[in-house]
Structure formats: structure tokens, C-alpha cells
Design an enzyme around this catalytic site. Sequence first.
Site, short mmCIF file in Angstrom:
data_model
loop_
_atom_site.label_atom_id
_atom_site.label_comp_id
_atom_site.label_asym_id
_atom_site.label_seq_id
_atom_site.Cartn_x
_atom_site.Cartn_y
_atom_site.Cartn_z
N ASP A 39 0.85 -1.18 0.00
CA ASP A 39 0.00 0.00 0.00
C ASP A 39 0.89 1.24 0.00
O ASP A 39 1.78 1.37 0.84
CB ASP A 39 -0.93 0.02 1.21
CG ASP A 39 -2.14 0.92 0.99
OD1 ASP A 39 -1.95 2.14 0.87
OD2 ASP A 39 -3.26 0.40 0.92
N ASN A 101 -5.55 -4.91 -6.46
CA ASN A 101 -6.66 -4.23 -5.80
C ASN A 101 -6.46 -2.71 -5.70
O ASN A 101 -7.43 -1.97 -5.55
CB ASN A 101 -6.85 -4.82 -4.40
CG ASN A 101 -7.81 -4.03 -3.56
OD1 ASN A 101 -9.03 -4.11 -3.71
ND2 ASN A 101 -7.28 -3.22 -2.64
N TYR A 166 -12.54 6.39 -14.09
CA TYR A 166 -12.64 5.15 -13.31
C TYR A 166 -13.32 4.05 -14.11
O TYR A 166 -12.86 2.90 -14.13
CB TYR A 166 -13.41 5.46 -12.03
CG TYR A 166 -13.55 4.31 -11.06
CD1 TYR A 166 -12.49 3.95 -10.23
CD2 TYR A 166 -14.75 3.61 -10.94
CE1 TYR A 166 -12.63 2.91 -9.32
CE2 TYR A 166 -14.90 2.57 -10.04
CZ TYR A 166 -13.83 2.23 -9.22
OH TYR A 166 -13.97 1.20 -8.33
N ALA A 169 -11.01 2.71 -16.77
CA ALA A 169 -9.98 1.86 -16.17
C ALA A 169 -10.53 0.49 -15.81
O ALA A 169 -9.91 -0.54 -16.09
CB ALA A 169 -9.42 2.55 -14.93
N LYS A 170 -11.71 0.48 -15.21
CA LYS A 170 -12.26 -0.79 -14.74
C LYS A 170 -12.69 -1.70 -15.87
O LYS A 170 -12.63 -2.93 -15.77
CB LYS A 170 -13.42 -0.51 -13.78
CG LYS A 170 -12.97 0.08 -12.44
CD LYS A 170 -11.90 -0.76 -11.77
CE LYS A 170 -11.65 -0.36 -10.32
NZ LYS A 170 -10.56 -1.16 -9.71
N ALA A 198 -19.16 -2.77 -2.32
CA ALA A 198 -18.84 -2.82 -0.89
C ALA A 198 -18.68 -1.41 -0.36
O ALA A 198 -18.29 -0.49 -1.08
CB ALA A 198 -17.57 -3.62 -0.64
#
Length: 298
Positions: A39, A101, A166, A169-170, A198
Site C-alpha cells: 500500500d 486491488n 474510473y 480503467a475498470k 462494498a
Amino acid sequence: MADLRFDGKVAVVTGAGHGLGRSHALLLAERGALVVVNDLGGALDGSGASAGPAAEVAELIVKNGGQAVANADNIATPEGAEAVVRAAIDAFGRIDIVINNAGILRDKSFGKMSVEEFDSVLAVHVRGSFLVSRAAFPYLKEQGYGRIVNTSSPAGLFGNFGQANYSTAKMGLVGLTKTLGIEGARANIKVNAIAPVAWTRMTEALLPAEFESKFTVAAISPLVAFLAHETCPSSGEVFSVGGGRVARVFVAEGPGWRTDDLNLESIRDNWDAIMAEQPYLQPTTLGEQAGASLKAML
């Protein structure tokens, strides 16, 4: 049946200092995996850096009886991605699992989004996943085994206002997943993606408050762990997951309509047939899709 475990397996989890990544790392460690907790420790928009979040999760794993090392390298750079994989090799002698992730948010309506805001989001989500997977791939290929889990999103699959960067990208990660699934097959490298819903620090501004108790990060990690397990039978797939529900998401093509005289007017006049969904074809390779077009010509 026996519990699924990861004894002896080494996992790299990026973005593991908070939220989903933290949950993934803790579950894998609980089931016996040796974990590299990566991270950068920055803010949601990618600014700043701190070794603290990764170190905290690694320390918690060790405190709970597991094995882990912390890493704060920037996976959006080739040097950083290679350093993350090298941390696994140096600490544990191998790498078996990559959980991509890490990500950032820079939400803004399309008309107001800058080039830098677009590029920076793709740099972490897509470039970072590519770079870490690329750094790990030679090791996985040489040992004839590996598991890669990428993190897509419903925003990428279906779109979402204010998230052009986003979403792009995803959806890009879906293409990466499918291609790596094909290229890794001969070496027993299975690659899948999740599209999670989530409540995290990344989504709390987007989701209704009642989602916090129902759509927990703990309800995502079991699927990630299964996709990372040696018994996982699938590759090149995408799965929606959230609130205890898991579903396969697939790209399908309708039956279509064909003519030897394709023109603007014929397209207009047959639009309903072009838009038809049944019976659909679900190609798993470019060749299968092209074959369907060829078949329609015969």
C-alpha cells in the site's frame, strides 16, 4: 469436505492497507498464505504516501500467527511494481498469487475532467495491475502455476455518472483479465476479475448509508480467495459480488442481422433485429466471435 487453505502459497495484495485489500490480505493469511501487504499509503486521490497502513496490516497478520511483510512501493511505476514482486521473492522465495486491488478516485463530470485526472486514475488501476502482473508472470510461468485476481467494478461494466476515468480503467481490466486468462492457460495461470459492491472509504460517498451494514468488505474477500485458490476451475471470467451474492458477468452478442447490401437505410429498417438479444452468443475468444460473423455469411 476439507477447508480451503493456502499453506505454502505466497500472495501479493496491492492496496492492502485499507478496505477490500486489507480484508483480502487478512483472509488469505488466516488460511495459511504468506502475504506481501502493499500500500502506497496515500489519500483517495493518490496524493501523499505513508508506510503506515501496509505496516499496520502486516503487523496484525503476524500478531494473529501468520506471516507477512509490508511494502509501500508505487505500483504505477515499473520500478515500484517490480519491487513489490521482489519483496515476495526476497521474503518467501516465491510468488503464487497476485491480487490487483490498488486504486484511486478522481471523480468529476466528463466536461470538467482534466487530462491529468483521467490519466492518473488509469495509471494506478490499469497500468498498476499490468505492471505487477507483468513482474510476477515470469515466476508464475516458470513454476507452472499462478493465480491473478483483478479488481473491476460495476462502474466499468455498466457506467456511472462522473466516473469516466474510473469506468474506463475498470473496463480495461476486463480486457486484461480475458487476455491474460488465454495467455496463461498453458502454464496453469488462471486470471479472473471481480466487480465488487462494498462500503469502503472509496465508495462511501457514492453508496446510500444503508449499504454500510449490508455490503461489507468481508462479503467480498471469500470470492477473491476462492479465485486465488488452486482448486478454482475458471479463468478469464468476471464476477459481480456484494452483500453475499455472487454472479458471473459475461459479454454476449445477439443473433444480429445480415445483408449483402448493408447501407444506412437497411440498418435503420432492421434496427429491431440488430438490437435483438436472443438467442445470444457468448464468445470466449476473438476467433469465436469472428467465426460467428463468418458463419452468417455462408
